[in-house]
Write an enzyme that holds these catalytic residues in place. Sequence first.
Site, PDB file in Angstrom:
ATOM      1  N   LYS A 181       0.872  -1.166   0.000  1.00  0.00           N
ATOM      2  CA  LYS A 181       0.000   0.000   0.000  1.00  0.00           C
ATOM      3  C   LYS A 181       0.916   1.225   0.000  1.00  0.00           C
ATOM      4  O   LYS A 181       1.410   1.641   1.042  1.00  0.00           O
ATOM      5  CB  LYS A 181      -0.912  -0.020   1.236  1.00  0.00           C
ATOM      6  CG  LYS A 181      -2.196   0.823   1.109  1.00  0.00           C
ATOM      7  CD  LYS A 181      -1.958   2.304   0.990  1.00  0.00           C
ATOM      8  CE  LYS A 181      -1.354   2.884   2.245  1.00  0.00           C
ATOM      9  NZ  LYS A 181      -1.071   4.375   2.103  1.00  0.00           N
ATOM     10  N   GLU A 257       9.714   0.950  10.887  1.00  0.00           N
ATOM     11  CA  GLU A 257      10.784   1.935  10.646  1.00  0.00           C
ATOM     12  C   GLU A 257      10.115   3.292  10.747  1.00  0.00           C
ATOM     13  O   GLU A 257       9.429   3.728   9.824  1.00  0.00           O
ATOM     14  CB  GLU A 257      11.427   1.693   9.283  1.00  0.00           C
ATOM     15  CG  GLU A 257      12.785   2.366   9.137  1.00  0.00           C
ATOM     16  CD  GLU A 257      12.676   3.757   8.535  1.00  0.00           C
ATOM     17  OE1 GLU A 257      12.698   4.740   9.328  1.00  0.00           O
ATOM     18  OE2 GLU A 257      12.566   3.868   7.310  1.00  0.00           O
ATOM     19  N   CYS A 291      14.013  10.197   6.845  1.00  0.00           N
ATOM     20  CA  CYS A 291      14.074   9.877   8.271  1.00  0.00           C
ATOM     21  C   CYS A 291      15.510   9.852   8.768  1.00  0.00           C
ATOM     22  O   CYS A 291      15.761   9.990   9.968  1.00  0.00           O
ATOM     23  CB  CYS A 291      13.391   8.538   8.540  1.00  0.00           C
ATOM     24  SG  CYS A 291      14.052   7.171   7.567  1.00  0.00           S
ATOM     25  N   GLU A 388      10.756  16.219  14.281  1.00  0.00           N
ATOM     26  CA  GLU A 388      11.400  15.957  12.996  1.00  0.00           C
ATOM     27  C   GLU A 388      10.933  16.993  11.981  1.00  0.00           C
ATOM     28  O   GLU A 388       9.747  17.065  11.653  1.00  0.00           O
ATOM     29  CB  GLU A 388      11.049  14.543  12.527  1.00  0.00           C
ATOM     30  CG  GLU A 388      11.835  14.051  11.349  1.00  0.00           C
ATOM     31  CD  GLU A 388      11.560  12.578  11.058  1.00  0.00           C
ATOM     32  OE1 GLU A 388      12.426  11.936  10.452  1.00  0.00           O
ATOM     33  OE2 GLU A 388      10.478  12.078  11.432  1.00  0.00           O
TER      34      GLU A 388
END
Length: 483
Positions: A181, A257, A291, A388
């Site tokens: 997906k 992750e 990331c 982040e």
Amino acid sequence: MVTESALLSSIPTRLWIGGPVDATGGATFPVHNPATGEIIAQVADATPEDAVRALDAAAAVQAEWAATPARQRGEILRAVFEAITARAEEFALLMTLEMGKALPESRNEVRYGAEFFRWFSEEAVRIHGRYQPAPAGTGRILVHKQPVGPCLAITPWNFPLAMGTRKIGPALAAGCTMIVKPAGETPLTMLLLAQLCSEAGLPDGVLSVITTSHSGAVTAPLLNDPRLRKLTFTGSTPVGKKLVEQSAHGLLRTSMELGGNAPFVVFDDADVDAAVQGALLAKLRNGGEACTAANRFHVQNSVRQEFTDKLVAAMAEYRLGNGVDPDTTLGPLVNENQLDTVSELVDDAVSAGAQVKLGGKAPGGPGWFYPATVLTDIPAQARILREEVFGPVAPIVGFDTEEQGLAAANNTEFGLVAYVYTRSLDRALRVAEGLESGMVGVNRGVISDPAAPFGGVKESGFGREGGFEGIEEYLDTKYIALP
């Protein structure tokens, strides 16, 4: 070279379940070009019923694919690697059109993403167990590895190819079937990959791609279906936590992750010029939308001014523009929400007292652009040191002692990657061992490698992708007791 219009007209835009199929009800959703905001494609919008169709297909061929000789599985993966390589420019252009990154960045991702298929084509034939006499002499111990079964992979928008191949490669090599997906922002690259896999000889049903604008509703029936045995996700920590909760009902194998808040630590014995070059890679690779991107720059005070001046000068050279423009070195952010997030974090830091040394304001106009930005004198309470940023923003803070630098680097709930610059081997090893992260780059601004285990600790998730460890995520261990 293929034109944009010719490429887009050739890409499958239907669901891929044993081949291209329409979504139930025929609904579609738009895909936008981040550089212009224009719609470049309409893609099938899957329903929960479509997800079950994909799982039906995966379950139907699971036993057959698991029984396929490992060499044959590996050769199919190798053929897909070669097909991606042969069509590298098409993949690169497609990623730039749907995600925004500059073409050189997209080309790098094609090389990196394709390599997972080559790496795991070789690992397919190296799955092994063990045989030994029982220590008590009462029999024999046989340990056997076998595929976990049908898997669901949910991938993000920032690396439309590599985040898929990093999951598909080991799953298929291990003998698992998989449903992918992809993110709604970047579905086209994964649909093209599914087509290439089919052309390379992958049996129908082994790999399905379901595109949707309603991710939670579409994946929910899969997570509640006992035929699904594995969930792998790359994305934000809040979404990852929800998926872990949902997967607990069926006790699914999970790999997560998740988010990062990577520190980039520069000590006073570092080669400052090398540290600046590493910082450019760690911060501006993929436009900062990674990331693994350096999120906080902790620089020992005795070299902080030198590092700041040189980083500002180097980042000022980056040219903001449409990713297909050959002069562009920094493309747009993926969408308006991401632009708002980056702007908000910078504005929060500035309002708290941070100084803008470069950039700091979106230029406006069409597209979702944000310039390379450097901030200094950032107060500890600023959100940009805790959250982040996922954009081309470098916040720089100072420290005096090694202990202070290490403590500042670890002052986060995340633990994906950290970067250290020092000329001292003793310090490099000491700090690397003390950092609370799953990966550490020593005097390197890019650490990702298909041959190395990728993953984090703390709220950056669990499980590893790539390396010898990556295929273990898709294998169950069975103990057989022999007389």
